[in-house]
Motif scaffolding. Structure first.
Motif, mmCIF file in Angstrom:
data_model
loop_
_atom_site.group_PDB
_atom_site.id
_atom_site.type_symbol
_atom_site.label_atom_id
_atom_site.label_comp_id
_atom_site.label_asym_id
_atom_site.label_seq_id
_atom_site.Cartn_x
_atom_site.Cartn_y
_atom_site.Cartn_z
ATOM 1 N N GLY A 1 13.066 -10.063 16.990
ATOM 2 C CA GLY A 1 13.096 -10.706 18.296
ATOM 3 C C GLY A 1 12.491 -9.803 19.359
ATOM 4 N N ARG A 2 12.794 -10.119 20.613
ATOM 5 C CA ARG A 2 12.215 -9.369 21.737
ATOM 6 C C ARG A 2 13.277 -8.620 22.529
ATOM 7 N N ASP A 3 14.538 -8.730 22.134
ATOM 8 C CA ASP A 3 15.620 -8.213 22.973
ATOM 9 C C ASP A 3 16.179 -6.867 22.529
ATOM 10 N N ARG A 4 15.703 -6.350 21.423
ATOM 11 C CA ARG A 4 16.173 -5.029 20.995
ATOM 12 C C ARG A 4 15.021 -4.215 20.416
ATOM 13 N N LEU A 5 15.219 -2.908 20.353
ATOM 14 C CA LEU A 5 14.193 -2.019 19.808
ATOM 15 C C LEU A 5 14.212 -2.051 18.285
ATOM 16 N N PRO A 6 13.057 -1.851 17.653
ATOM 17 C CA PRO A 6 13.035 -1.693 16.201
ATOM 18 C C PRO A 6 13.840 -0.459 15.802
ATOM 19 N N THR A 7 14.486 -0.525 14.654
ATOM 20 C CA THR A 7 15.279 0.598 14.158
ATOM 21 C C THR A 7 14.846 0.950 12.737
ATOM 22 N N ILE A 8 15.308 2.103 12.287
ATOM 23 C CA ILE A 8 15.032 2.521 10.918
ATOM 24 C C ILE A 8 15.544 1.483 9.917
ATOM 25 N N ASN A 9 16.665 0.850 10.244
ATOM 26 C CA ASN A 9 17.261 -0.140 9.342
ATOM 27 C C ASN A 9 16.413 -1.396 9.172
ATOM 28 N N ASP A 10 15.406 -1.564 10.040
ATOM 29 C CA ASP A 10 14.529 -2.730 9.911
ATOM 30 C C ASP A 10 13.495 -2.550 8.795
ATOM 31 N N ARG A 11 13.356 -1.321 8.303
ATOM 32 C CA ARG A 11 12.440 -1.102 7.182
ATOM 33 C C ARG A 11 12.963 -1.862 5.967
ATOM 34 N N GLY A 12 12.082 -2.554 5.296
ATOM 35 C CA GLY A 12 12.479 -3.375 4.169
ATOM 36 C C GLY A 12 12.674 -4.833 4.546
ATOM 37 N N LYS A 13 12.801 -5.097 5.854
ATOM 38 C CA LYS A 13 12.988 -6.467 6.319
ATOM 39 C C LYS A 13 11.705 -7.062 6.906
ATOM 40 N N LEU A 14 10.668 -6.225 7.018
ATOM 41 C CA LEU A 14 9.398 -6.646 7.626
ATOM 42 C C LEU A 14 8.252 -6.353 6.641
ATOM 43 N N PRO A 15 8.207 -7.079 5.520
ATOM 44 C CA PRO A 15 7.248 -6.741 4.466
ATOM 45 C C PRO A 15 5.788 -6.794 4.898
ATOM 46 N N TYR A 16 5.398 -7.804 5.670
ATOM 47 C CA TYR A 16 3.988 -7.896 6.068
ATOM 48 C C TYR A 16 3.635 -6.800 7.072
ATOM 49 N N THR A 17 4.561 -6.488 7.959
ATOM 50 C CA THR A 17 4.333 -5.412 8.931
ATOM 51 C C THR A 17 4.157 -4.081 8.207
ATOM 52 N N GLU A 18 5.065 -3.797 7.256
ATOM 53 C CA GLU A 18 4.966 -2.544 6.513
ATOM 54 C C GLU A 18 3.712 -2.514 5.648
ATOM 55 N N ALA A 19 3.376 -3.665 5.027
ATOM 56 C CA ALA A 19 2.162 -3.728 4.212
ATOM 57 C C ALA A 19 0.923 -3.448 5.067
ATOM 58 N N SER A 20 0.919 -3.954 6.290
ATOM 59 C CA SER A 20 -0.212 -3.715 7.196
ATOM 60 C C SER A 20 -0.325 -2.237 7.538
ATOM 61 N N LEU A 21 0.811 -1.586 7.754
ATOM 62 C CA LEU A 21 0.802 -0.170 8.079
ATOM 63 C C LEU A 21 0.328 0.656 6.880
ATOM 64 N N TYR A 22 0.782 0.311 5.689
ATOM 65 C CA TYR A 22 0.312 1.017 4.489
ATOM 66 C C TYR A 22 -1.182 0.798 4.288
ATOM 67 N N GLU A 23 -1.644 -0.416 4.593
ATOM 68 C CA GLU A 23 -3.069 -0.686 4.448
ATOM 69 C C GLU A 23 -3.887 0.110 5.461
ATOM 70 N N VAL A 24 -3.335 0.352 6.644
ATOM 71 C CA VAL A 24 -4.008 1.238 7.599
ATOM 72 C C VAL A 24 -4.170 2.629 6.984
ATOM 73 N N LEU A 25 -3.094 3.119 6.359
ATOM 74 C CA LEU A 25 -3.151 4.438 5.731
ATOM 75 C C LEU A 25 -4.190 4.481 4.610
ATOM 76 N N ARG A 26 -4.240 3.439 3.799
ATOM 77 C CA ARG A 26 -5.214 3.405 2.705
ATOM 78 C C ARG A 26 -6.637 3.265 3.231
ATOM 79 N N TYR A 27 -6.831 2.267 4.098
ATOM 80 C CA TYR A 27 -8.179 1.946 4.568
ATOM 81 C C TYR A 27 -8.767 3.094 5.388
ATOM 82 N N SER A 28 -7.952 3.696 6.248
ATOM 83 C CA SER A 28 -8.459 4.793 7.086
ATOM 84 C C SER A 28 -8.650 6.054 6.264
ATOM 85 N N SER A 29 -7.730 6.330 5.352
ATOM 86 C CA SER A 29 -7.788 7.564 4.548
ATOM 87 C C SER A 29 -8.224 8.730 5.435
#
Length: 507
Positions: free
Chosen positions: A345-373
């Protein structure tokens, strides 16, 4: 009779001179050719020229040249650069065999003069040789990061800088901006608080100077110093080593001020930052009379410099790529934003506990790491002993380059590796693949990045927060312009040229 004798002596002298000249020429040619004779059972590779080897054949970014050589000579090949024999390892099977299964054998570092200058005589963690001193400092640094840079403490630390970022972006709303300055200032604040317990304004001129000096190092260092490859070059009256030393002193200047201030206010009963923890370890060593020579002020400074600098640069460059990529691919940006809105949502900050609940977001970040190398070739390794590897013999002290780029762009491991596709990290069930076999952005084994867990947490929290609150787009009227352009042939990796984008607050 006298004339004949004189003529004979003159002819004999000419004959001797010619003989000596020819002999010297043959000896010189033999020695020159000897410089490219491979050690017995050494990996195959380009023959190179006498004396200089293949150093002038690296006429493009190293990962590009190494890719071409791998096609010709195989996944393990060797070449000579000046006086140094170098082995390059490509693709996941060989690389993981070296860094995981034979990690000690490949755990050393080459004694490059440029690394010597930067580390005050190899007294840091990143560049120092594999030794008991190195093990001690890596253990201390790991303990400090685990104490001050994980979980909620890290989360609170990062979120404390968000108001400063919001204030800065509010001032540039509707205007093109180069986000690198903003990201660097953000990460400088995070690392300054973590390492020294101090906070700075985003506009602090000292912080800006530190950033500019680092850019100068990337610009001037190129692929290293001549003396890294020719031992005699350090005696030449060139300004390379002097310039590097001067830039290093400037880079460390502001850091030394923070070190001095923290030491002045050091309280062993109140350890609230990384540097104080290192000072406590030094103090304990002196009391116990153990490891004193391994915990000198220079060692402590270099360890904190490694943590501070690496913590900033890796995250900054990754986020800089991320913003350029998201501005280039607005459809991916939109999908990430929908997922964040649905889960957080828009009413709270992202937390460490949100990892694992945002698969496309995390996949995009990993793809940045791979693609940029951003680190296509890991910091150079060296063999600690004579090593049998891949069917070849690699002598002790050989420089070894881990070509991570060959893993990240391997067409046998990735479908369309040249395209930016977050789907590379998604499986059929919609779950994120966070450890694909051909993905190694932080290295592994003895020389793996000790701050990997911190970097991943940093990137997730900051990336998700930006996507939750802002949009990224190309400058109006310049939508067709390419912003994913890299600085050519830099020793620091695949760095993007400066670009400008629009960063606007979401409605």
């Amino acid at each position: 009779m006298i004339d004949l004798l004189g003529a004979g002596e003159s002819g004999f002298g000419q004959f001797n001179a010619l003989t000596i000249t020819a002999t010297l020429g043959m000896v010189t040619a033999t020695l020159a050719l000897w410089t490219i004779v491979r050690p017995k059972r050494f990996p195959p590779g380009p023959r190179g020229l006498p004396i200089v080897g293949s150093i002038y054949s690296i006429n493009d970014s190293p990962e590009v040249v190494f890719g071409e050589w791998a096609k010709k000579y195989g996944d393990i090949f060797g070449f000579k650069a000046g006086e140094r024999w170098i082995v390059v390892l490509n693709r996941q099977a060989l690389i993981k065999e070296a860094v995981l299964k034979q990690s000690v054998g490949f755990a050393d570092r080459p004694d490059f003069l440029s690394l010597d200058i930067f580390s005050d005589g190899f007294k840091d963690i990143a560049f120092s040789p594999y030794s008991e001193t190195w093990k001690l400092h890596r253990k201390l640094a790991h303990s400090a990061l685990r104490h001050f840079a994980t979980g909620k403490p890290l989360q609170d630390l990062i979120s404390s800088v968000y108001p400063k970022v919001e204030k800065k972006l509010a001032m540039t709303e509707g205007q093109p901006i180069d986000p690198k300055v903003l990201i660097t200032l953000l990460m400088y604040n995070v690392l300054a608080q973590m390492c020294f317990g101090r906070s700075y304004e985003l506009e602090d001129p000292n912080v800006a100077q530190w950033m500019n000096t680092n850019d100068e190092i990337n610009e001037h260092l190129g692929l290293g110093l001549a003396a890294d490859f020719f031992s005699w070059a350090k005696y030449l009256p060139t300004n390379g080593p002097w310039m590097l030393k001067e830039l290093q002193e400037r880079l460390w200047g502001f850091l030394r001020l923070q070190v001095d201030e923290t030491r002045e206010h050091y309280d062993p009963e109140n350890i609230n930052n990384v540097y104080s923890l290192l000072l406590k370890a030094q103090e304990d060593a002196r009391k116990e009379g153990e490891n004193v020579d391994k915990l000198t002020d220079t060692h402590i400074f270099q360890t904190i410099a490694d943590i501070f600098t690496a913590g900033i640069l890796t995250t900054v460059e990754t986020l800089y790529w991320a913003m350029a990529l998201l501005a280039t691919y607005p459809e991916i940006q939109a999908k990430i934003r929908v997922e964040i809105d649905d889960v957080i949502g828009r009413d709270r900050l992202p937390t460490i506990n949100d990892r694992g609940k945002l698969p496309y977001t995390e996949a995009s970040l990993y793809e940045v790491l791979r693609y940029s190398s951003i680190v296509p070739n890991a910091l150079p390794h060296a063999t600690t002993r004579d090593t049998e590897f891949g069917g070849y013999h690699i002598p002790k002290g050989t420089t070894v380059i881990i070509n991570t780029y060959s893993m990240h762009y391997d067409p046998q491991e990735w479908d369309q590796p040249d395209k930016f596709l977050p789907e590379h990290f998604m499986d059929g069930s919609g779950t994120v693949r966070d450890h694909p076999p051909s993905f190694l952005p932080f290295g592994a084994g003895r020389r793996g990045c000790l701050g990997e867990a911190v970097a991943k947490a940093d990137l997730f929290l900051i990336f998700t927060w930006f996507m939750q609150n802002y949009t990224f787009s190309k400058v109006p009227g310049k939508e067709s312009e390419e912003i994913l352009k890299m600085i050519p042939q830099t020793a620091s990796g695949r760095l993007l040229l400066s670009y400008e984008i629009m960063i606007n607050k979401r409605d």
